[in-house]
Enzyme design. Sequence first.
Site, PDB file in Angstrom:
ATOM      1  N   GLU A 169       0.816  -1.222   0.000  1.00  0.00           N
ATOM      2  CA  GLU A 169       0.000   0.000   0.000  1.00  0.00           C
ATOM      3  C   GLU A 169       0.851   1.274   0.000  1.00  0.00           C
ATOM      4  OE1 GLU A 169      -2.524   0.568   3.448  1.00  0.00           O
ATOM      5  OE2 GLU A 169      -3.673   2.127   2.459  1.00  0.00           O
ATOM      6  N   LYS A 184      -2.542  -1.911  -3.146  1.00  0.00           N
ATOM      7  CA  LYS A 184      -3.568  -1.017  -2.593  1.00  0.00           C
ATOM      8  C   LYS A 184      -3.050   0.395  -2.786  1.00  0.00           C
ATOM      9  CE  LYS A 184      -6.072   0.049   1.679  1.00  0.00           C
ATOM     10  NZ  LYS A 184      -6.847  -0.552   2.753  1.00  0.00           N
TER      11      LYS A 184
HETATM   12  P1  13P Z   1      -8.906   4.767   4.339  1.00  0.00           P
HETATM   13  O1  13P Z   1      -9.798   4.198   3.296  1.00  0.00           O
HETATM   14  O2  13P Z   1      -9.632   5.365   5.495  1.00  0.00           O
HETATM   15  O3  13P Z   1      -7.852   5.666   3.764  1.00  0.00           O
HETATM   16  O4  13P Z   1      -8.137   3.542   4.995  1.00  0.00           O
HETATM   17  C1  13P Z   1      -7.597   2.564   4.207  1.00  0.00           C
HETATM   18  C2  13P Z   1      -6.373   2.039   4.809  1.00  0.00           C
HETATM   19  O5  13P Z   1      -6.245   0.851   4.966  1.00  0.00           O
HETATM   20  C3  13P Z   1      -5.309   2.982   5.184  1.00  0.00           C
HETATM   21  O6  13P Z   1      -4.132   2.286   5.453  1.00  0.00           O
END
Ligand code: 13P
Length: 332
Positions: free
Chosen positions: A177, A219
């Site tokens: 991510e 992600k």
């Molecule tokens: P948000 O969708 O609130 O940004 O959170 C997703 C997430 O996993 C952040 O690390």
Amino acid sequence: MNKKILTKTVARLMKIPKGILAIDESLNTSAGRFLKLGVPNTEEKRREYRELLITAPKIEKYISGYILFDETIKQKTVDGKSFVSILNSKGIEIGIKVDAGTTDFSNHDGEKITKGLEGLSERLKEYKKLGATFAKWRAVYTIGVHIPSFDCMKVNAEIFAKYAILCQENDIVPIVEPEILIDGNHTLEKCYQVTARNLEMVFAKLKDANVFLPGMILKTSMVISGKESKEKSSPEKVAEITLRCLKEHVPEDIGGIVFLSGGQFDLEATMNLNAMHKNNFLPWPLSFSYGRAIQNPAFKSWAKNPNDVSGAQELLLQSAQNNSLASIGKYK
Ligand code: 13P
């Protein structure tokens, strides 16, 4: 590494029209959100709130996996059932946040590096025993005049690669991510440039480390202008530029892509995803892995009226359904 196990887990997670729900807020993040709404940030209150999210009836229609926090994967409902057993009984995959947050990147003002590699192999084995089939690691990048720097992107990408390989060696699907933060007044074009450069770096390092791409999920943040920018883009524009960026910089054989919501308005995140699924050819499964954009209405309702659990659960289900519809371009 058992590639069959990894690809099967990816297939279950990326079963469109389902997405992944992130409920892995760290103690600090929870503290901020709870205190803002006047909820005491105690372990019991966090457990109570997460019980509501995990036991929501029919949520499995829209959600394929939950990302949990270390504390949460070990918790139980008030009547003694483990959260993991409840999710398992709904056929929902268990995910776990395994990074340990960010730290200042030395000699690089305003930049962060994600920590948590130390002891990660042992922790992954422990989480696997607890039922985890996938994991998440997040790095953050602020857009500023001279940042994110090449060094910041490179170091975070190298760490992503080490994390992803360790996960795969334990037959756990890594979610990688890289989040380009929404803070600031940058333009859409600037966000595109930074996202593109960073994705190139991330995949170069993942490939160098021989990460098995079909056995991982990206992600990512969407390509959007900064929160303080005057430039406001339509969902169609966000969809067009985000998909262009992903098609140009994400390998086609990756297991799938999911979006974080990153502080966008709830509906904005839903509409943007919906627009991406309007008459577009996509080489990879593309869905959501929102935290706030799904939890917000339920969280606010519960904070105000903690006894109305089913009311909050209905709101959660509604948000999950809206995003599920968006994942096939059918949200209206
Ligand atoms: P948000 O969708 O609130 O940004 O959170 C997703 C997430 O996993 C952040 O690390």
